[in-house]
Design an enzyme around this catalytic site. Sequence first.
Site, PDB file in Angstrom:
ATOM      1  N   LYS A 149       1.107  -1.278   0.004  1.00 25.09           N
ATOM      2  CA  LYS A 149      -0.185   0.296   0.061  1.00 25.09           C
ATOM      3  C   LYS A 149       0.643   1.307   0.083  1.00 25.09           C
ATOM      4  CE  LYS A 149      -4.324   1.097   2.277  1.00 25.09           C
ATOM      5  NZ  LYS A 149      -4.765   1.351   3.400  1.00 25.09           N
TER       6      LYS A 149
HETATM    7  C1  E4P Z   1      -8.234   1.888   3.491  1.00 24.41           C
HETATM    8  O1  E4P Z   1      -7.524   0.698   2.774  1.00 24.41           O
HETATM    9  C2  E4P Z   1      -8.012   3.019   4.920  1.00 24.41           C
HETATM   10  O2  E4P Z   1      -7.617   1.865   5.333  1.00 24.41           O
HETATM   11  C3  E4P Z   1      -9.345   2.914   5.152  1.00 24.41           C
HETATM   12  O3  E4P Z   1     -10.530   3.156   4.622  1.00 24.41           O
HETATM   13  C4  E4P Z   1      -9.501   4.716   5.991  1.00 24.41           C
HETATM   14  O4  E4P Z   1     -11.168   4.175   6.262  1.00 24.41           O
HETATM   15  P1  E4P Z   1     -11.861   5.323   7.661  1.00 24.41           P
HETATM   16  O5  E4P Z   1     -11.704   6.436   6.699  1.00 24.41           O
HETATM   17  O6  E4P Z   1     -12.301   4.813   8.451  1.00 24.41           O
HETATM   18  O7  E4P Z   1     -10.352   5.426   8.659  1.00 24.41           O
END
Ligand code: E4P
Length: 217
Positions: free
Chosen positions: A87
């Site tokens: 990522k």
């Molecule tokens: C995506 O991969 C992120 O980990 C995640 O969806 C972020 O979500 P949030 O806005 O609820 O922290």
Amino acid sequence: MKFFIDTANLDQIREAQDLGVLDGVTTNPSLMAKEGITGRNNILKHYVDICNIVDGDVSAEVIATDFKEMVKEGEELAELHPQIVVKVPMIKEGVKAIKYFTDHGIRTNCTLVFSAGQALLAAKAGATYVSPFIGRLDDISTDGLELIADIRLIYDNYGFETQILAASVRHTMHVINCAKIGADVMTGPLSSIEGLLKHPLTDSGLKQFLEDYKKGN
Ligand code: E4P
């Protein structure tokens, strides 16, 4: 549509896996910290633990923000397990790193995407997944679902193979609307998946069926 769970909590990952509909896991440094997973070695071990629970892709995020370090970190993450997807944040160095990983057969998830232009760049660099954060856009009174629709249109116009991973999903309606638009994947909390199960008419109908069965048996 693939269902990913957005957590580093092993119990919740197991619960989603047991339901039989889980296709993968996304994590991020905040989710790791929430579970008290700190220190490089513990974090790496935790990724492997997650991979051993699920069958699908597991996103593991780089911490570095410069190209050289991102590549080093990403290669280390990718070597941990074949299910790992690296990522990478949507920054200039990140785009370069995604292109590098693409050229070297390492799968990527381009994260922190908030505009169609960013999604276009991620696809051009060859990202396996692009993660537009719809919940965080909704939080600032901007329609996150509209972004998913724009990216779908752009990717379909040119046949980009990058999969749209609707991230920052907060609830069941996000999931349904993403499915209507044609997001390839959604990632959200366990509640957003389990919420799909629920309908009061299912509960009252089942109650009635069981009562009627008891009357005759
Ligand atoms: C995506 O991969 C992120 O980990 C995640 O969806 C972020 O979500 P949030 O806005 O609820 O922290």
